[in-house]
Every structure is written in C-alpha cells, then in structure tokens.
Design a protein around this motif. Sequence first.
Motif, PDB file in Angstrom:
ATOM      1  N   GLU A  62       0.824  -1.216   0.000  1.00 50.50           N
ATOM      2  CA  GLU A  62       0.000   0.000   0.000  1.00 50.50           C
ATOM      3  C   GLU A  62       0.856   1.263   0.000  1.00 50.50           C
ATOM      4  OE1 GLU A  62      -3.071  -0.259   2.989  1.00 50.50           O
ATOM      5  OE2 GLU A  62      -4.331  -1.395   1.598  1.00 50.50           O
ATOM      6  N   GLY A  63       2.118   1.103  -0.402  1.00 48.06           N
ATOM      7  CA  GLY A  63       2.967   2.278  -0.523  1.00 48.06           C
ATOM      8  C   GLY A  63       2.532   3.074  -1.755  1.00 48.06           C
ATOM      9  N   TYR A  64       2.476   4.402  -1.610  1.00 46.29           N
ATOM     10  CA  TYR A  64       2.010   5.251  -2.713  1.00 46.29           C
ATOM     11  C   TYR A  64       3.191   6.061  -3.223  1.00 46.29           C
ATOM     12  CZ  TYR A  64      -0.672   8.853  -5.209  1.00 46.29           C
ATOM     13  OH  TYR A  64      -1.165   9.710  -6.164  1.00 46.29           O
ATOM     14  N   ARG A  65       3.483   5.907  -4.508  1.00 46.83           N
ATOM     15  CA  ARG A  65       4.670   6.575  -5.065  1.00 46.83           C
ATOM     16  C   ARG A  65       4.350   7.895  -5.763  1.00 46.83           C
ATOM     17  NH1 ARG A  65       7.180   1.278  -7.801  1.00 46.83           N
ATOM     18  NH2 ARG A  65       7.643   0.090  -5.921  1.00 46.83           N
ATOM     19  N   GLY A  66       3.239   8.539  -5.368  1.00 48.35           N
ATOM     20  CA  GLY A  66       2.914   9.848  -5.961  1.00 48.35           C
ATOM     21  C   GLY A  66       2.513   9.768  -7.422  1.00 48.35           C
ATOM     22  N   VAL A  67       2.070   8.575  -7.851  1.00 43.92           N
ATOM     23  CA  VAL A  67       1.679   8.364  -9.254  1.00 43.92           C
ATOM     24  C   VAL A  67       0.235   8.832  -9.475  1.00 43.92           C
ATOM     25  CG1 VAL A  67       3.220   6.380  -9.541  1.00 43.92           C
ATOM     26  CG2 VAL A  67       0.886   6.025  -8.694  1.00 43.92           C
ATOM     27  N   ILE A  68      -0.246   8.722 -10.708  1.00 39.35           N
ATOM     28  CA  ILE A  68      -1.662   8.990 -10.984  1.00 39.35           C
ATOM     29  C   ILE A  68      -2.469   7.934 -10.222  1.00 39.35           C
ATOM     30  CG2 ILE A  68      -3.467   9.062 -12.759  1.00 39.35           C
ATOM     31  CD1 ILE A  68      -1.283   9.955 -14.757  1.00 39.35           C
ATOM     32  N   ALA A  69      -3.439   8.389  -9.435  1.00 35.54           N
ATOM     33  CA  ALA A  69      -4.194   7.479  -8.566  1.00 35.54           C
ATOM     34  C   ALA A  69      -5.267   6.726  -9.365  1.00 35.54           C
ATOM     35  CB  ALA A  69      -4.841   8.276  -7.442  1.00 35.54           C
ATOM     36  N   GLY A  70      -5.951   5.817  -8.667  1.00 32.83           N
ATOM     37  CA  GLY A  70      -7.066   5.092  -9.285  1.00 32.83           C
ATOM     38  C   GLY A  70      -6.678   3.675  -9.634  1.00 32.83           C
ATOM     39  N   HIS A  71      -7.086   2.709  -8.775  1.00 34.46           N
ATOM     40  CA  HIS A  71      -6.705   1.315  -9.058  1.00 34.46           C
ATOM     41  C   HIS A  71      -7.887   0.486  -9.566  1.00 34.46           C
ATOM     42  CE1 HIS A  71      -7.718   1.169  -4.666  1.00 34.46           C
ATOM     43  NE2 HIS A  71      -8.294   0.029  -5.013  1.00 34.46           N
ATOM     44  N   GLU A  72      -8.890   1.174 -10.147  1.00 32.77           N
ATOM     45  CA  GLU A  72     -10.035   0.438 -10.699  1.00 32.77           C
ATOM     46  C   GLU A  72     -10.272   0.893 -12.142  1.00 32.77           C
ATOM     47  OE1 GLU A  72     -13.219   1.124  -7.888  1.00 32.77           O
ATOM     48  OE2 GLU A  72     -12.194  -0.061  -6.364  1.00 32.77           O
ATOM     49  N   PRO A  73      -9.287   0.733 -13.023  1.00 31.94           N
ATOM     50  CA  PRO A  73      -9.405   1.292 -14.374  1.00 31.94           C
ATOM     51  C   PRO A  73     -10.141   0.375 -15.355  1.00 31.94           C
ATOM     52  CG  PRO A  73      -7.081   0.997 -13.684  1.00 31.94           C
ATOM     53  CD  PRO A  73      -7.947   0.173 -12.789  1.00 31.94           C
ATOM     54  N   CYS A  74     -10.894   1.013 -16.228  1.00 33.99           N
ATOM     55  CA  CYS A  74     -11.576   0.291 -17.290  1.00 33.99           C
ATOM     56  C   CYS A  74     -11.611   1.199 -18.516  1.00 33.99           C
ATOM     57  CB  CYS A  74     -12.994  -0.058 -16.844  1.00 33.99           C
ATOM     58  SG  CYS A  74     -13.881  -1.052 -18.042  1.00 33.99           S
ATOM     59  N   GLY A  75     -11.227   0.680 -19.657  1.00 35.34           N
ATOM     60  CA  GLY A  75     -11.176   1.547 -20.832  1.00 35.34           C
ATOM     61  C   GLY A  75     -11.136   0.790 -22.135  1.00 35.34           C
TER      62      GLY A  75
END
Length: 363
Positions: A62-75
Amino acid sequence: MTTDNIMRGVVIKGSRRVAIQDYAIPVPGVGEVLLEMQASGLCGSDLRAIYRPENPKSEGAEGYRGVIAGHEPCGKIVAIGQNVSPEWKVNDRVVVYHIHGCGSCRECRAGRFISCHSETGREAYGWQRNGGHSDYILTSAADLVRLLEPLSYIDGSVIACGLGTAYAATLRAQISGLDTVLVTGMGPVGLGAALLAQKEGANVYGLEVDPARRQAAEELGIYTLDGASPKVKETIIELTGGYGPSVVIDCSGHPSARLTGLEVAREWARIVFVGEGGSVTFDVSPLVIHKSLTIYGSWVCSISQMESLVENLVKWKLFPEKVVSHVFSVHEAEKAYALFDSGKSGKVIIASEEEAKRWKESK
Ligand SMILES: NC(=O)c1ccc[n+]([C@@H]2O[C@H](COP(=O)([O-])OP(=O)(O)OC[C@H]3O[C@@H](n4cnc5c(N)ncnc54)[C@H](O)[C@@H]3O)[C@@H](O)[C@H]2O)c1
Ligand SMILES: [Zn+2]
Ligand SMILES: [Zn+2]
C-alpha cells in the motif's frame, strides 16, 4: 479534453488533498497497450491509505509513489506496442487487473499476482505505477481482462477492485444455496458481496450503521439491519431460524462488526475478513474453537477469478453499476473524493464524458 499529446492525471497528496497534473500521453512499449480511460472507481482503500493520512506510506503493497491514482481502471485499447498477443485489438473494451506481478516468483506462477514477492517487479496501478484517474493509462497486456457485452465501462470499473474482491470472498467461503450469509458493512464492497452471494443462491442479510447505505442496500433487495441497534444480534439469530448465519463476510473493517459476526455465526460457520485496517478482540475458546469456526482473510482476487466474474455477471444479468451513486469527470476529482470520504454516497466513479453521459441518461 486533451491537446498536444497532453493528458490530465489525478494525484492524491494526503491530508484529504488531491491535485490535477498534466502528463505526456505515453507510447506503449514491448508488451504494453495504451487505453483511453472510460471509468475509474474510487475505493475505500484509497481513502484509508492515501487520501486521509497526513503522510501516506511510501513502501510496501500500500505504498504510494505519488503516481496517478485510481486502481479500478476500465477503458478501450487505442494503441498496441510490440510483442502483444494478437488477441488484443484496438477498440477492445478491457478491465485492468490492478496488480502487476513480476511473473517469475512462486506466487505469480500460481496465478496470485496480489501476493507477488518481488520488491521491484510487483506494482499496483494507482499505487506504484500510474492508475486510472486520467485520460489515458499505459498497461501491460498481461494485466487485461476482456469486458464482455453488455457490461458497461462503469460495470468494469466496479469489477476492477471492489466487486472482484467481493467475488473472491464469496468463492473463499464456497457460498451456495445451502447458506445463510451475513455481510457486515454495506459500502460498495459489502453491497457487491451481498448481491453476488444472492446470485450464488444464498439467503443474504446486511448489517450497516449508516441509514443512507441501509436504504440503498434495501432498494437493491438486500434486507439490511441497523448495526447500531442494541438488539441486533438477537434479531440476526431469529432471522436465521435460531442458528445464526453459516457465512459472515466482514466488509466494514470495524472491530464491533467483526465481533458481532463471530458472535452470531453458527457452529462450523465460515468467516471472511475483507474490510481492512484496525483490529478485533475476542475470546478464542467460546467464539472460535468451541464453535469450530473457520476464519479466512481474503485480499482482492486473482486475474482468473476476475475473468470468471465477468462471465458470471453476464450470465446472471447482474450489472454492478447499480452500486454507483455518483459519476464525475477527471477535473472534478476533488469533489469526487470529498463526497466519497463523507460516507454520503454509494460507489463513486471518475468517467469519460461519453460514459458519464450514458450513465446519467440510464438513471
Ligand atoms: N480485502 C481486500 O482485498 C479489500 C479490497 C478493497 C477494499 N477493501 C476494504 O474493504 C472495506 C470496504 O470497502 P468499501 O469501499 O465498501 O468501504 P466503505 O468505507 O465505503 O464501507 C464500509 C462500510 O462499513 C460500515 N460500517 C462501519 N462500522 C460498522 C459497524 N460497526 N457495523 C456495520 N457497518 C459498519 C460503514 O458505515 C460503511 O458503509 C474497506 O475497509 C476497504 O479498505 C478490502
Ligand atoms: Zn480497491
Ligand atoms: Zn511475482
């Protein structure tokens, strides 16, 4: 929307702050594809681990590296790099399984990327590599799950973490029509678990302290009790023929709901802990040993379970976007997070203009 190969991305800063930044639209390399984002969900885990803390953790799963958030992507696939399997084509609709595993460790070889041991090879979208709160996302082709018709992109986003998690919990407990299930915590994950357990044939009850969430669950056909009521345990026992539920799935992460679940469970019941954080204290002998309970921890789902979930949702005609209460666009991310954090919503999604319009018109 985007100009000059620039896309917008949402970064979570901690202390309930979010920022929208510009990025160059990436070009897919070997084994990679570029998706045009259509829907990207907000998850309770984002709030707990990144949005609320003053200093989000920088290391670990659960470390956050300051990236673009959102771990539920669909496209939708818009560009394909070299050496990608020909099964993937431009315009394919896909869900991103959000944990990229190293592919080589013992857990990855068993198909459990979530438990990947590699410190450098394991990266979750929205935590350690750029996620879905954006106009585009670069993904590894190995992390894609095909979104079958007639599921919508918002359905896909709900599947990508929350509903996949709920599904894995129901599989872990081997729920069938023989079961009576209690789900504690009727947020998006709990509501999803309840709807799936119902489709799997069980009798399902919910437990929730928030009146608006109880009402939302009731409207979707889940009889939901007030977790704060002093008589709630007696009521659950009564409703379950005097025996208590044979399965309890905790999706609250709250000590008192976890304890209630253990207390009302019948002998030989299966308990699944899904809600994260915090603790629970209980008397081991009377509650667990003498009742012969089995307690499972369940973390997200595997990519093959996600594929099976997509297939079953189509078969069951269960469209998970029904747990969604609000849809925002990327530039409204601050509003989206504040609303979700207030607990006064169902599932909240950041979507493309086109998908948001479809969703609004379908209501
Ligand atoms: N295990 C996993 O893989 C996994 C994956 C995703 C999310 N999660 C976790 O699952 C949980 C649920 O996620 P969510 O997005 O639905 O979160 P959420 O915070 O929206 O939902 C939790 C719900 O529990 C309710 N609740 C709190 N205390 C309660 C009590 N004593 N009795 C009954 N209800 C109570 C809250 O009112 C809320 O509606 C979170 O803890 C999240 O971090 C776990
Ligand atoms: Zn999540
Ligand atoms: Zn691995």
